[in-house]
Scaffold this motif. Structure first.
Motif, PDB file in Angstrom:
ATOM      1  N   ILE A 320       0.785  -1.228   0.056  1.00  0.00           N
ATOM      2  CA  ILE A 320       0.052   0.044   0.038  1.00  0.00           C
ATOM      3  C   ILE A 320       0.854   1.324  -0.049  1.00  0.00           C
ATOM      4  O   ILE A 320       0.337   2.401   0.218  1.00  0.00           O
ATOM      5  CB  ILE A 320      -1.026   0.095   1.491  1.00  0.00           C
ATOM      6  N   THR A 322       2.703   4.757  -0.778  1.00  0.00           N
ATOM      7  CA  THR A 322       2.303   5.464  -1.713  1.00  0.00           C
ATOM      8  C   THR A 322       3.520   5.959  -2.559  1.00  0.00           C
ATOM      9  O   THR A 322       4.415   5.584  -2.448  1.00  0.00           O
ATOM     10  CB  THR A 322       1.677   6.822  -0.951  1.00  0.00           C
ATOM     11  N   GLN A 323       3.221   6.851  -3.534  1.00  0.00           N
ATOM     12  CA  GLN A 323       4.379   7.373  -4.493  1.00  0.00           C
ATOM     13  C   GLN A 323       5.350   7.988  -3.359  1.00  0.00           C
ATOM     14  O   GLN A 323       6.571   7.713  -3.574  1.00  0.00           O
ATOM     15  CB  GLN A 323       3.846   8.176  -5.548  1.00  0.00           C
ATOM     16  N   SER A 326       7.288   5.355  -1.290  1.00  0.00           N
ATOM     17  CA  SER A 326       7.879   4.236  -2.033  1.00  0.00           C
ATOM     18  C   SER A 326       9.043   5.081  -2.767  1.00  0.00           C
ATOM     19  O   SER A 326       9.828   4.150  -3.335  1.00  0.00           O
ATOM     20  CB  SER A 326       7.010   3.376  -3.038  1.00  0.00           C
ATOM     21  N   ASP A 372      -7.380   1.201   3.959  1.00  0.00           N
ATOM     22  CA  ASP A 372      -6.233   0.863   4.260  1.00  0.00           C
ATOM     23  C   ASP A 372      -5.684   2.302   4.910  1.00  0.00           C
ATOM     24  O   ASP A 372      -6.338   3.296   4.975  1.00  0.00           O
ATOM     25  CB  ASP A 372      -5.383   0.730   3.105  1.00  0.00           C
ATOM     26  N   SER A 374      -3.972   5.488   6.036  1.00  0.00           N
ATOM     27  CA  SER A 374      -3.341   6.595   5.221  1.00  0.00           C
ATOM     28  C   SER A 374      -1.862   6.779   5.574  1.00  0.00           C
ATOM     29  O   SER A 374      -1.284   6.525   6.824  1.00  0.00           O
ATOM     30  CB  SER A 374      -4.118   8.028   5.646  1.00  0.00           C
ATOM     31  N   ILE A 375      -0.959   7.391   4.674  1.00  0.00           N
ATOM     32  CA  ILE A 375       0.168   7.595   4.739  1.00  0.00           C
ATOM     33  C   ILE A 375       0.817   9.084   4.607  1.00  0.00           C
ATOM     34  O   ILE A 375       0.265   9.600   3.591  1.00  0.00           O
ATOM     35  CB  ILE A 375       1.218   6.865   3.810  1.00  0.00           C
ATOM     36  N   GLU A 376       1.298   9.772   5.569  1.00  0.00           N
ATOM     37  CA  GLU A 376       1.846  11.088   5.403  1.00  0.00           C
ATOM     38  C   GLU A 376       3.007  11.413   5.797  1.00  0.00           C
ATOM     39  O   GLU A 376       3.588  10.867   6.920  1.00  0.00           O
ATOM     40  CB  GLU A 376       0.797  11.814   6.462  1.00  0.00           C
TER      41      GLU A 376
END
Length: 547
Positions: A320, A322-323, A326, A372, A374-376
């Motif tokens: 999962i 994110t850009q 990753s 899923d 969240s990624i911050e």
């Protein structure tokens, strides 16, 4: 027009992140000022946290590559970390220095079941892959000082000393006995240098006389594969309690060794969807990022896309990342922890400056009930170190204030001292620290701890047996609670035993030690093998806060 829009979006994001309060402040000059002894400017690599001197406090062990290994202890009177591995043959810690060794990885665990952890240093003298010219070291406190077991005549004759170009090391209780094996992720050259698993041969040892016979059981356990070994991490990934092993490799697929319950392992990486064959793994960590009770895997690939694998149904994983998360970097250490005690996990990426600046980064992974996480990306602050030659890192609460402290080692391409950082945020948040013990009283590496809270349900941690890359975190389950409080906890040992107990009101903002259950004290005795390795959970309707 599209390019202009993307530039404006990127600028807006950078300004937004810059306006955030930074996560870390550097305190090196206060806590560990660089000098020729306590914090020398040298090439360092892995770091591990354990109780070296047996006084109940935790020390940070540093693998010195072109200089001595270090043992950093926090002196409450001086408010500083001091190196207790002094250059004095009368010191009990003198041998730990081992300046002839080019140490790269380090781990600690109780190999012989005496209740005190041994220290394993992985040396890579004169070798990138295949054979090395200098033995690894396994130090035991014996005869009033630390002595290398691998140098004993008995073990020399048994030929067990690892002389391969290894990378990471970790500890696994493969049979659930409370005695640990050391997993060595070697970097093979052809058919030289398989992954190894070094442990005590109980039949050939005499503990009453301090005789510890060692053996490599890699073939017996089924992990003796040949690959470009890099990162390794241990914990109940697939099993509910027993310790599995995940390796992110280079020039070959990753391994996910599922514990079979009899001391052997089966590689299920392909079936689980985590082989990632075309990448070059480095730092790796385990955590439950979405609060479903299953263990997830996060790791970095060297100048390749980083992964955040969430475990779903049927023991399969979904990436999962994110850009932004990753985004490739020259990654070394990866740490998953709740630095600001806000109940949400952060992932810290420690990079090494490679062909230019490579700042470190940090992301918050926030649980969501219906989707899923969240990624911050957050403002990493002083820990960015854009010109830092980061090689290893670890976390521990060395001063006892309930906030995790970050230490970063540097080396390989340039000599730099160690850096120390304090967390700037969350000082008013609640916290809880849990230390499970083995049946022998040592740190229960690989144990799983679940804390149930009043407001936010279950939070899970795994007692680290080796992670990050070359490193090992503190043997403590650290929980940030925000304005919440814990109401009960569960501890699962690698043999499948577990306990459940309520948390008292006064235990918030404290460290709780959990002893291994005596006969009749277990809340459940059913083993993973009897459960078929599944995650079926007994009904715990009486436990407050259970989801």
């Amino acid at each position: 027009m599209e390019t202009l829009w993307l530039c404006l979006l990127c600028l807006s994001f950078q300004l937004s992140r810059a306006s955030q309060e930074s996560m870390f402040s550097v305190v090196t000059n206060t806590v560990l000022p660089p000098d020729a002894f306590h914090n020398p400017t040298q090439l360092n690599y892995g770091m591990a946290v354990t109780d070296v001197d047996g006084d109940g406090d935790l020390e940070v062990v540093v693998a010195g590559y072109n200089g001595p290994n270090l043992v950093l202890k926090y002196d409450q009177s001086q408010k500083q970390l001091v190196n207790i591995a002094v250059d004095d043959r009368s010191s009990p810690y003198f041998a730990l220095r081992d300046p002839q060794g080019n140490a790269i990885g380090v781990t600690a665990c109780d190999v012989d079941g005496d209740g005190r952890e041994e220290l394993y240093f992985l040396n890579t003298n004169s070798a990138f892959s295949g054979r090395a010219t200098y033995s690894d070291k396994l130090f035991k406190f014996r005869n009033g000082r630390f002595e290398d077991l691998l140098s004993d005549d008995l073990n020399q004759h048994r030929g067990v000393a690892n002389k391969m170009a290894g990378r990471s090391v970790a500890c696994v209780d493969r049979k659930g006995t409370g005695r640990y094996s050391v997993y060595v992720a070697n970097y093979a050259s052809g058919n030289v240098g398989p992954h190894a698993l070094i442990e005590m041969d109980e039949a050939a040892s005499d503990l009453s006389r301090g005789i510890i016979a060692l053996t490599d059981v890699g073939a017996e356990a089924g992990i003796n594969k040949y690959t470009g070994g890099r990162g390794v991490v241990v914990g109940p990934i697939i099993n509910e309690a027993r310790s599995d092993v995940f390796c992110d490799n280079e020039n070959g697929p990753n391994f996910l060794f599922r514990a079979n319950g009899d001391g052997t392992f089966s590689d299920i990486a392909r079936r689980a969807g985590v082989e990632d064959s075309k990448q070059h793994g480095r730092g790796v960590a385990l955590a439950d990022f979405n609060g479903d009770g299953k263990t997830d895997i996060v790791y970095g690939n060297w100048n390749g896309p980083h992964r955040l694998y969430i475990q779903g149904p049927n023991q399969r994983f979904k990436n999962i990342a994110t850009q932004a998360f990753s985004s490739p970097s020259p990654i070394r250490t990866v740490i998953a922890a709740d630095f600001d005690n806000d109940k949400e996990l952060e992932v810290f990426f420690n990079n090494i400056a490679y062909r230019g600046q490579s700042p470190n980064r940090i992301f918050r992974v926030t649980r969501r009930s219906t989707s899923d996480p969240s990624i911050e990306e957050l403002n990493v602050g002083d820990a960015a170190e854009p010109q830092g030659r980061g090689t290893g890192a670890t976390v521990t609460d060395f001063d006892g204030d309930g906030m995790l402290d970050l230490l970063i080692a540097h080396g390989e391409s340039a000599k730099q001292p160690i850096s120390v950082f304090k967390v700037r945020q969350g000082s008013s948040n609640n916290w809880l620290r849990v230390i499970p013990r083995t049946r022998y009283g040592a740190f229960a590496r690989g144990a799983k701890v679940v804390v149930y809270t009043r407001q936010s349900g279950a939070h899970m941690r795994i007692i680290d047996g080796g992670s990050g890359y070359l490193c090992e975190m503190e043997p403590v389950a650290h929980f940030g609670l925000g304005d919440d409080k814990g109401v009960s906890l569960e501890v699962y040992w690698p043999d499948g035993k577990s306990i459940t107990r309520d948390l008292k009101e006064g235990e918030t903002n404290s460290t709780v030690e959990i002893t291994y259950p005596k006969e009749g004290e277990e809340s459940r005795l059913t083993s993973d093998s009897q459960r078929g390795g599944g995650r079926e959970r007994e009904a715990l309707s009486e436990v407050p806060g259970h989801p």
